[in-house]
Enzyme design. Structure first.
Site, PDB file in Angstrom:
ATOM      1  N   CYS A 127      84.631  14.425  68.547  1.00  0.00           N
ATOM      2  CA  CYS A 127      84.869  14.666  66.518  1.00  0.00           C
ATOM      3  C   CYS A 127      83.975  14.624  66.024  1.00  0.00           C
ATOM      4  O   CYS A 127      82.933  15.056  66.746  1.00  0.00           O
ATOM      5  CB  CYS A 127      85.864  14.461  66.464  1.00  0.00           C
ATOM      6  SG  CYS A 127      86.972  15.475  64.765  1.00  0.00           S
ATOM      7  N   GLU A 182      90.978  11.248  73.658  1.00  0.00           N
ATOM      8  CA  GLU A 182      93.079  10.037  73.464  1.00  0.00           C
ATOM      9  C   GLU A 182      93.947  10.571  73.156  1.00  0.00           C
ATOM     10  O   GLU A 182      94.738  10.285  72.404  1.00  0.00           O
ATOM     11  CB  GLU A 182      91.488   8.805  72.594  1.00  0.00           C
ATOM     12  CG  GLU A 182      92.435   9.179  71.226  1.00  0.00           C
ATOM     13  CD  GLU A 182      90.925   9.864  70.273  1.00  0.00           C
ATOM     14  OE1 GLU A 182      90.724  10.872  69.570  1.00  0.00           O
ATOM     15  OE2 GLU A 182      90.584  10.842  71.163  1.00  0.00           O
ATOM     16  N   HIS A 220      90.010  15.827  70.906  1.00  0.00           N
ATOM     17  CA  HIS A 220      90.067  14.505  70.338  1.00  0.00           C
ATOM     18  C   HIS A 220      90.937  13.859  71.745  1.00  0.00           C
ATOM     19  O   HIS A 220      92.153  14.094  72.116  1.00  0.00           O
ATOM     20  CB  HIS A 220      91.326  13.716  69.732  1.00  0.00           C
ATOM     21  CG  HIS A 220      90.775  13.594  68.216  1.00  0.00           C
ATOM     22  ND1 HIS A 220      90.284  13.166  68.173  1.00  0.00           N
ATOM     23  CD2 HIS A 220      90.487  14.647  66.908  1.00  0.00           C
ATOM     24  CE1 HIS A 220      89.668  12.537  66.775  1.00  0.00           C
ATOM     25  NE2 HIS A 220      89.553  13.593  66.200  1.00  0.00           N
TER      26      HIS A 220
END
Length: 194
Positions: free
Chosen positions: A77, A177, A175
Site C-alpha cells: 500500500c 493480509e 493489502h
C-alpha cells in the site's frame, strides 16, 4: 528464516504479522538498521499519509537504508507508493526505487477506492497460483500509473499498477493480509522467493 516488518509508525503491522503467523512463520517488528539488513525477507508496510510517513523514514535513516537492501523487499500500500520517485500526496519525494510518480485519482470517481477489485496481467512468480481476475482488497486515493515495472494491473477509472517489481524490490497497492486466501498465497510466494 528471518522476516522483518519495518516498524516506523506508519503501518497496520499487526495484521501483517498475524497473516505471516498463519503461514507458519514468525516475523520481527523493527526499525533497527542492523536487524533489517540481516533479514532474509523484509516487508515495508504503510498506512496513512505519504509526507508524514517519509518524514518518519528520514528521521531514522531508513530512507537511505531501504533502497540499498539486497534481499527481497515487499512494499504494501503506502509502502509501495513511497518506493516510487514521487507522490502527489503532500508533494512527497519518494525512495526512487520504482521509476514512476504516484498521482491522485480524479474527481470523477469516489476516493478512496475502498473494497475488492480484480488483478489482471500478472507477470511475476509473486503471483504463482493466483489466477487472472483474482480479487484483492484495496484502500487508496493515489495510484502508480502503468510503467515498465508494472507486474499487475487493476482498473478503477483507468488501468493502473496494482503491483510493481524491480530487481529484489516488489510492491503491491492492495493489502494481501486482508485479501483472504489469494492474499495469503501472495505472502507465501514472497516468503518462498529464492
Amino acid at each position: 528464516m528471518k522476516i522483518v516488518i519495518i516498524d516506523y509508525g506508519a503501518g497496520n503491522i499487526q495484521s501483517i504479522k498475524f497473516a505471516i503467523q498463519r503461514l507458519g512463520y514468525e516475523a520481527i517488528l523493527s526499525h533497527d538498521v542492523e536487524t533489517i539488513q540481516s533479514a532474509d525477507k523484509v516487508i515495508f508496510p504503510g498506512v496513512g499519509e505519504a509526507s508524514s510517513a517519509m518524514e518518519k523514514l528520514r528521521s531514522t535513516g531508513l530512507d537511505t537504508l531501504i533502497p540499498q537492501l539486497k534481499q527481497p523487499v515487499l512494499g504494501i500500500c503506502l509502502g509501495m507508493q513511497l518506493m516510487c520517485n514521487y507522490s502527489e500526496e503532500g508533494n512527497t519525494k519518494g525512495l526512487g526505487i520504482f521509476d514512476v510518480n504516484v498521482v491522485k485519482f480524479s474527481n470523477n470517481v469516489k476516493v478512496p477506492q475502498i473494497g475488492w477489485n480484480t488483478l489482471t496481467d500478472l507477470k511475476s512468480t509473486l503471483f504463482k497460483g493466483i489466477r487472472e481476475q483474482e480479487y484483492m482488497y484495496l484502500v487508496h486515493s493515489f495510484y502508480a500509473p502503468i510503467c515498465a515495472e508494472t507486474i499487475a494491473v487493476t482498473n478503477y477509472e483507468m488501468d493502473y499498477s496494482s503491483a510493481l517489481k524491480k530487481d529484489n524490490f516488489y510492491g503491491v497497492q492492495f493489502h494481501p493480509e486482508k485479501s483472504s486466501s489469494a492474499g495469503e498465497l501472495l505472502l507465501k510466494n514472497f516468503l518462498e522467493l529464492k
